[in-house]
Design a protein around this motif. Structure first.
Motif, PDB file in Angstrom:
ATOM      1  N   ASP B 209       0.827  -1.208   0.000  1.00  0.00           N
ATOM      2  CA  ASP B 209       0.000   0.000   0.000  1.00  0.00           C
ATOM      3  C   ASP B 209       0.859   1.255   0.000  1.00  0.00           C
ATOM      4  O   ASP B 209       0.309   2.366  -0.017  1.00  0.00           O
ATOM      5  CB  ASP B 209      -0.914   0.026   1.235  1.00  0.00           C
ATOM      6  CG  ASP B 209      -1.959  -1.071   1.195  1.00  0.00           C
ATOM      7  OD1 ASP B 209      -2.555  -1.279   0.131  1.00  0.00           O
ATOM      8  OD2 ASP B 209      -2.171  -1.723   2.237  1.00  0.00           O
ATOM      9  N   CYS B 210       2.163   1.086   0.071  1.00  0.00           N
ATOM     10  CA  CYS B 210       3.078   2.227   0.170  1.00  0.00           C
ATOM     11  C   CYS B 210       3.863   2.376  -1.125  1.00  0.00           C
ATOM     12  O   CYS B 210       4.262   1.389  -1.742  1.00  0.00           O
ATOM     13  CB  CYS B 210       4.046   2.033   1.332  1.00  0.00           C
ATOM     14  SG  CYS B 210       3.222   1.833   2.917  1.00  0.00           S
ATOM     15  N   SER B 211       4.102   3.627  -1.506  1.00  0.00           N
ATOM     16  CA  SER B 211       4.779   3.885  -2.770  1.00  0.00           C
ATOM     17  C   SER B 211       6.181   3.312  -2.754  1.00  0.00           C
ATOM     18  O   SER B 211       6.769   3.059  -1.699  1.00  0.00           O
ATOM     19  CB  SER B 211       4.853   5.388  -3.022  1.00  0.00           C
ATOM     20  OG  SER B 211       5.671   5.986  -2.054  1.00  0.00           O
ATOM     21  N   LEU B 212       6.713   3.156  -3.943  1.00  0.00           N
ATOM     22  CA  LEU B 212       8.105   2.752  -4.094  1.00  0.00           C
ATOM     23  C   LEU B 212       9.010   3.870  -3.588  1.00  0.00           C
ATOM     24  O   LEU B 212       8.605   5.026  -3.502  1.00  0.00           O
ATOM     25  CB  LEU B 212       8.404   2.488  -5.567  1.00  0.00           C
ATOM     26  CG  LEU B 212       7.545   1.418  -6.233  1.00  0.00           C
ATOM     27  CD1 LEU B 212       7.834   1.393  -7.729  1.00  0.00           C
ATOM     28  CD2 LEU B 212       7.822   0.056  -5.602  1.00  0.00           C
ATOM     29  N   ILE B 213      10.223   3.495  -3.254  1.00  0.00           N
ATOM     30  CA  ILE B 213      11.262   4.472  -2.912  1.00  0.00           C
ATOM     31  C   ILE B 213      12.320   4.346  -3.993  1.00  0.00           C
ATOM     32  O   ILE B 213      13.053   3.358  -4.041  1.00  0.00           O
ATOM     33  CB  ILE B 213      11.824   4.194  -1.517  1.00  0.00           C
ATOM     34  CG1 ILE B 213      10.729   4.430  -0.473  1.00  0.00           C
ATOM     35  CG2 ILE B 213      13.040   5.073  -1.240  1.00  0.00           C
ATOM     36  CD1 ILE B 213      11.110   4.001   0.931  1.00  0.00           C
ATOM     37  N   THR B 214      12.305   5.310  -4.905  1.00  0.00           N
ATOM     38  CA  THR B 214      13.112   5.180  -6.118  1.00  0.00           C
ATOM     39  C   THR B 214      13.807   6.493  -6.459  1.00  0.00           C
ATOM     40  O   THR B 214      13.595   7.514  -5.809  1.00  0.00           O
ATOM     41  CB  THR B 214      12.214   4.798  -7.315  1.00  0.00           C
ATOM     42  OG1 THR B 214      11.200   5.786  -7.448  1.00  0.00           O
ATOM     43  CG2 THR B 214      11.576   3.426  -7.120  1.00  0.00           C
ATOM     44  N   ASP B 215      14.606   6.433  -7.511  1.00  0.00           N
ATOM     45  CA  ASP B 215      15.302   7.601  -8.042  1.00  0.00           C
ATOM     46  C   ASP B 215      14.818   7.841  -9.473  1.00  0.00           C
ATOM     47  O   ASP B 215      14.580   6.890 -10.215  1.00  0.00           O
ATOM     48  CB  ASP B 215      16.814   7.366  -8.083  1.00  0.00           C
ATOM     49  CG  ASP B 215      17.362   6.875  -6.745  1.00  0.00           C
ATOM     50  OD1 ASP B 215      16.746   7.176  -5.707  1.00  0.00           O
ATOM     51  OD2 ASP B 215      18.403   6.188  -6.753  1.00  0.00           O
ATOM     52  N   GLY B 216      14.725   9.103  -9.841  1.00  0.00           N
ATOM     53  CA  GLY B 216      14.335   9.385 -11.215  1.00  0.00           C
ATOM     54  C   GLY B 216      14.020  10.854 -11.389  1.00  0.00           C
ATOM     55  O   GLY B 216      13.958  11.613 -10.420  1.00  0.00           O
ATOM     56  N   ALA B 217      13.842  11.244 -12.637  1.00  0.00           N
ATOM     57  CA  ALA B 217      13.514  12.637 -12.949  1.00  0.00           C
ATOM     58  C   ALA B 217      12.536  12.664 -14.103  1.00  0.00           C
ATOM     59  O   ALA B 217      12.487  11.739 -14.919  1.00  0.00           O
ATOM     60  CB  ALA B 217      14.778  13.419 -13.312  1.00  0.00           C
TER      61      ALA B 217
END
Lengths: 137, 387
Positions: B209-217
């Motif tokens: 139920d929790c968003s991903l923890i990621t890198d990006g732009a």
């Protein structure tokens, strides 16, 4: 959760909330109260959010209320709380109508529910800081 | 200002975890991709609207310095989901007002290197002088925005009888969408059993139920509709907008009337002012073919759907059943997988997806004949786009 752990965060006192935390040290829940509207508000602010007046005082709450929502934390975000996992936290709607955040002691997490009647208990976690917590009533 | 401004370019960096690239490095890749997409050059950009910055990443002046930009207009909001919509709206307003001709909306985030913002010792959110506003309270061990979503979901479940298994329809739908997105971080299907057996983060929120923890732009380029019509891409017009709602009736992660923090505990159906975006766009809710929202936590999707009247208060959990929010369903939501399954690029990955959809270039995720799509959040702001 009741035992003192110096690494757990303590309340940040501000000009707006200082009287609340000083009240807790005397084992009282004091609420910011507009003398014009004759009603409390939360969170503590510099003015009454209903009339924008600044003629505020502090009045003692009954300390009784009901759980309006609750959670149980399972993730060790804070190392100082790791040994407490899973630990609960609640929002309590006091009889005066405002909602405080705290936690419930003296009851299993499994017994928590929206609407559960509770009353405040005070935990002197350091000589300088007392935290309000809640127990079922 | 209906249809006066258009999105003419989109760009993304790769999305991933522990990417060995700075936040400005990710942003540069996304900006280059957006310029290529729009067939513009850096010198064409004369406005910036950043959804990043304190306490993460870079401020506008460092960005302009590093990227070699010269701009006449800047708006900057820090890295909070609550500011995704207003960052886009400021870009639209700057173009519509003539303060800038081409505005770049830029977000770049390395959440995997900046975990402290998501909760932990020192909690910069929770220890602000007036406290944090997602329900955080470090004194009681509450230190992440997740706790606010958990408080809201718990009360919602108690009031309406909604269940975690019903809620699972949201992350399951978004995972199906992510499996069709080449940009998505998540590559495996998600089942109800996977969801229900996943560890609790903050009861009642499971891991999925929790968003991903990621890198990006991601970068979105906007200009006037008039100029857009002479540019290479199909213009995506900003048809209508409404702003974030705030006041004592609001808690960031709950619909009005749920009774979280100091909200009144009296559920309300949307009022006319809550639905202003449809009138401003000249596009009714029934004409919306896809809904895009800030899905940091799966209950926020239910709350957003209720907020815009797709269903009534408390009906969201049952409304999302049966594939209704999946591609091919009545109202597909976050068709590239959202923050829950594509990547957490502060919502801009979903805004880029809206543009691809309206250009008819979403590949296997394409909503047939997509003409009008809505971005709307559970805190009440919205942008309707049309082709």
């Amino acid at each position: 959760m009741d035992t003192h752990d110096a690494k757990k965060p303590l309340p940040r006192l501000t000009p707006d909330n200082r009287a609340f935390w000083e009240g807790c040290r005397e084992h009282k829940i004091l609420l910011p109260w507009c003398q014009y509207c004759d009603r409390p508000h939360w969170p503590p602010g510099p003015v009454c959010p209903y009339c924008f007046g600044d003629d505020l005082t502090w009045k003692q709450s009954s300390g009784r209320g009901v759980i309006s929502s609750w959670v149980v934390v399972h993730k060790a975000w804070l190392p100082a709380f790791a040994a407490d996992i899973p630990y609960n936290a609640v929002q309590v709607e006091l009889e005066e109508g405002i909602r405080l955040t705290g936690n419930v002691v003296g009851a299993s997490n499994k017994t928590l529910r929206v609407g559960l009647p509770v009353e405040v208990v005070f935990d002197d976690v350091t000589p300088e800081a007392t935290l309000p917590r809640f127990k079922p009533r | 200002m209906r249809d006066d401004v258009a999105i003419v370019g989109i760009g993304q960096s790769e999305f991933g975890r522990y990417l060995p690239i700075s936040q400005l490095g990710l942003g540069a890749k996304a900006l280059q991709a957006a310029l290529t997409d729009a067939q513009l050059e850096r010198k064409d950009i004369d406005g910036l609207s950043l959804h990043m910055g304190w306490p993460l990443g870079a401020d506008y002046d460092r960005m302009a310095e590093v990227y070699g930009l010269e701009v006449d207009y800047v708006h900057q909001s820090w890295t909070h989901g609550r500011f995704v919509t207003s960052s886009l709206q400021h870009a639209v307003m700057a173009v519509a007002c003539g303060m800038a001709e081409v505005v770049a909306c830029i977000t770049a985030i390395s959440f995997t290197r900046e975990l402290s913002i998501l909760g932990g010792p020192g909690d910069p959110e929770g220890m602000r002088e007036q406290g944090a506003t997602h329900g955080e309270n470090p004194v009681y061990g509450l230190t992440s925005p997740a706790v606010g979503a958990a408080f809201a979901l718990q009360r919602y479940m108690a009031l309406y009888g909604a269940t975690s298994a019903q809620l699972a329809a949201v992350p399951i739908a978004l995972r199906k969408h992510a499996l069709l997105s080449p940009y998505a971080v998540m590559k495996q299907p998600l089942t109800l059993e996977d969801h229900q057996s996943s560890r609790m983060v903050v009861d009642p929120l499971h891991l999925f139920d929790c968003s991903l923890i990621t890198d990006g732009a991601a970068v979105v380029l906007l200009t006037s509709a008039e100029r857009a019509r002479s540019m290479p891409n199909v213009p995506v017009y900003v048809a209508g907008m409404q702003g974030v709602r705030s006041g004592r009736s609001e808690f960031i992660f709950a619909p009005p009337g749920l009774g979280i923090n100091q909200q009144p505990a009296s559920p309300t159906t949307p009022r006319e002012r809550d639905l202003a975006v449809y009138g401003r766009a000249g596009i009714g809710r029934e004409a919306i073919q896809g809904f895009y929202t800030y899905d940091a936590f799966s209950p926020l999707v239910l709350f957003a759907l209720e907020r815009f009247g797709f269903c009534g208060p408390g009906e969201g959990a049952s409304w999302v059943q049966g594939g209704r929010i999946e591609l091919g369903g009545e109202l597909p939501v976050n068709t590239s997988g959202g923050l829950l399954s594509e990547a957490h690029v502060c919502g801009w990955n979903s805004i880029c997806e809206m543009v691809r959809q309206l250009r008819g270039m979403a590949g296997p995720r394409q909503i047939a004949g997509a003409e009008a799509l809505q971005w709307g959040t559970c805190w009440g702001d919205s942008v309707i786009m049309r082709r």
